[in-house]
Design a protein around this motif. Structure first.
Motif, PDB file in Angstrom:
ATOM      1  N   TYR A  16       0.929  -1.347  -0.136  1.00 47.15           N
ATOM      2  CA  TYR A  16       0.021  -0.077  -0.015  1.00 47.15           C
ATOM      3  C   TYR A  16       0.888   1.244   0.089  1.00 47.15           C
ATOM      4  CZ  TYR A  16      -3.659   3.297   1.382  1.00 47.15           C
ATOM      5  OH  TYR A  16      -4.149   4.452   1.420  1.00 47.15           O
ATOM      6  N   GLY A  17       2.012   1.410   0.880  1.00 46.85           N
ATOM      7  CA  GLY A  17       2.740   2.425   0.718  1.00 46.85           C
ATOM      8  C   GLY A  17       4.034   2.500  -0.195  1.00 46.85           C
ATOM      9  N   GLY A  18       4.303   1.387  -0.781  1.00 51.42           N
ATOM     10  CA  GLY A  18       5.158   1.367  -1.858  1.00 51.42           C
ATOM     11  C   GLY A  18       6.671   1.263  -1.286  1.00 51.42           C
ATOM     12  N   TYR A  19       7.001   1.331  -0.002  1.00 54.97           N
ATOM     13  CA  TYR A  19       8.401   1.119   0.514  1.00 54.97           C
ATOM     14  C   TYR A  19       7.938   0.966   2.181  1.00 54.97           C
ATOM     15  CZ  TYR A  19       8.235   5.817   2.428  1.00 54.97           C
ATOM     16  OH  TYR A  19       8.259   6.760   3.058  1.00 54.97           O
ATOM     17  N   LEU A  20       8.933   0.307   2.834  1.00 53.84           N
ATOM     18  CA  LEU A  20       9.140   0.247   4.093  1.00 53.84           C
ATOM     19  C   LEU A  20      10.199   1.075   4.819  1.00 53.84           C
ATOM     20  CD1 LEU A  20       8.421  -3.598   5.072  1.00 53.84           C
ATOM     21  CD2 LEU A  20       6.781  -1.289   5.672  1.00 53.84           C
ATOM     22  N   ASP A  21       9.999   2.284   5.618  1.00 54.11           N
ATOM     23  CA  ASP A  21      10.973   2.615   6.172  1.00 54.11           C
ATOM     24  C   ASP A  21      11.282   2.258   7.687  1.00 54.11           C
ATOM     25  OD1 ASP A  21      12.869   4.444   7.305  1.00 54.11           O
ATOM     26  OD2 ASP A  21      11.482   6.250   7.439  1.00 54.11           O
ATOM     27  N   PRO A  22      12.530   1.425   8.189  1.00 54.74           N
ATOM     28  CA  PRO A  22      12.430   1.120   9.420  1.00 54.74           C
ATOM     29  C   PRO A  22      12.115   1.825  10.633  1.00 54.74           C
ATOM     30  CG  PRO A  22      14.481   0.221   8.037  1.00 54.74           C
ATOM     31  CD  PRO A  22      13.373   1.305   7.234  1.00 54.74           C
ATOM     32  N   ASN A  23      12.511   3.174  10.531  1.00 52.89           N
ATOM     33  CA  ASN A  23      12.341   4.220  11.193  1.00 52.89           C
ATOM     34  C   ASN A  23      10.940   4.442  11.692  1.00 52.89           C
ATOM     35  OD1 ASN A  23      15.173   4.678  11.699  1.00 52.89           O
ATOM     36  ND2 ASN A  23      15.080   6.326   9.974  1.00 52.89           N
ATOM     37  N   ILE A  24      10.074   4.049  10.546  1.00 51.31           N
ATOM     38  CA  ILE A  24       8.577   4.153  10.688  1.00 51.31           C
ATOM     39  C   ILE A  24       8.094   2.879  11.284  1.00 51.31           C
ATOM     40  CG2 ILE A  24       6.398   4.733   9.839  1.00 51.31           C
ATOM     41  CD1 ILE A  24       7.749   6.839   8.017  1.00 51.31           C
ATOM     42  N   ALA A  25       8.465   1.972  10.761  1.00 51.62           N
ATOM     43  CA  ALA A  25       7.857   0.611  11.001  1.00 51.62           C
ATOM     44  C   ALA A  25       8.125   0.050  12.313  1.00 51.62           C
ATOM     45  CB  ALA A  25       8.199  -0.354   9.869  1.00 51.62           C
ATOM     46  N   PHE A  26       9.426   0.258  12.728  1.00 47.52           N
ATOM     47  CA  PHE A  26       9.990  -0.061  14.128  1.00 47.52           C
ATOM     48  C   PHE A  26      10.231   0.753  14.919  1.00 47.52           C
ATOM     49  CE2 PHE A  26      11.493  -3.253  10.582  1.00 47.52           C
ATOM     50  CZ  PHE A  26      10.741  -3.897  11.074  1.00 47.52           C
ATOM     51  N   ASP A  27       9.418   1.966  15.115  1.00 48.98           N
ATOM     52  CA  ASP A  27       9.570   2.770  16.165  1.00 48.98           C
ATOM     53  C   ASP A  27       9.178   2.199  17.581  1.00 48.98           C
ATOM     54  OD1 ASP A  27      10.119   5.299  17.300  1.00 48.98           O
ATOM     55  OD2 ASP A  27       8.196   6.333  16.334  1.00 48.98           O
ATOM     56  N   LEU A  28       9.727   2.883  18.415  1.00 48.02           N
ATOM     57  CA  LEU A  28       9.352   2.338  19.710  1.00 48.02           C
ATOM     58  C   LEU A  28       7.816   2.788  20.164  1.00 48.02           C
ATOM     59  CD1 LEU A  28      10.039   0.850  22.501  1.00 48.02           C
ATOM     60  CD2 LEU A  28      11.108   3.110  23.229  1.00 48.02           C
ATOM     61  N   PHE A  29       7.896   4.316  19.776  1.00 41.89           N
ATOM     62  CA  PHE A  29       6.343   4.633  20.232  1.00 41.89           C
ATOM     63  C   PHE A  29       5.446   3.925  19.358  1.00 41.89           C
ATOM     64  CE2 PHE A  29       3.434   8.756  19.814  1.00 41.89           C
ATOM     65  CZ  PHE A  29       3.170   8.593  21.235  1.00 41.89           C
TER      66      PHE A  29
END
Length: 174
Positions: free
Chosen positions: A50-63
């Motif tokens: 859906y998003g076209g890519y994965l950004d680890p800083n967004i996908a695995f953010d602690l918050f």
């Protein structure tokens, strides 16, 4: 109402008793792990598509991880509507803190922490459990009535049912 459902419930309640009933805890845990991993990978695949890519800083953010843990606690554990209601509450709180507190991430974490503590203290069964407790109360039992033609002090011997048990299952040994 499957065998797997009852095995998971038995393991959650008392692992020793579940083992006495013939449930292998390692096999059941492995099945739960595989099922949850499959659901998580499916959701991640849909998100990447859906998003076209994965950004680890967004996908695995602690918050984000903390928010996903707060949602079912806030909405109500062990129910289907509870985590859904909690997710809507978390999105509302995220937008509220983003609009009113700006880019101060620490302040929004403080809001989430406060909501979590207040929710656990005052709503131990979550929003859904509190809703059910306050707005879906069962009808109160009727007051005893005086049978027709009896003296004023006499009261009917019929009493309302105070306790009812349905679908009780008990198992010992095999």
């Amino acid at each position: 109402n499957t065998k797997f459902h009852y095995a998971c419930r038995a393991l959650r309640n008392h692992e020793g008793a579940a083992q006495m009933l013939g449930i292998d805890p390692r096999l059941s845990r492995l099945a739960v792990l595989a099922l949850s991993g499959g659901l998580a990978s499916g959701a991640g695949s849909i998100n990447a598509w859906y998003g076209g890519y994965l950004d680890p800083n967004i996908a695995f953010d602690l918050f984000i991880t903390v928010q996903s843990q707060i949602a079912p606690i806030l909405g109500g554990l062990y129910t289907i509507p509870g985590p859904v209601i909690g997710s809507f509450g978390i999105v509302f709180l995220s937008e509220f803190s983003r609009i009113w507190l700006g880019a101060h991430e620490g302040a929004s974490q403080l809001v989430f922490g406060t909501v979590l503590v207040v929710g656990i203290l005052f709503m131990p069964k979550g929003i859904y459990g509190s809703f059910r407790r306050f707005w879906m109360r069962p009808a109160r039992p009727a007051k005893p009535t005086r049978p027709a033609g009896s003296p004023v002090g006499a009261v009917s011997q019929e009493r309302p049912c105070l306790l009812s048990v349905n679908n009780l299952t008990v198992g010992y040994g095999e």
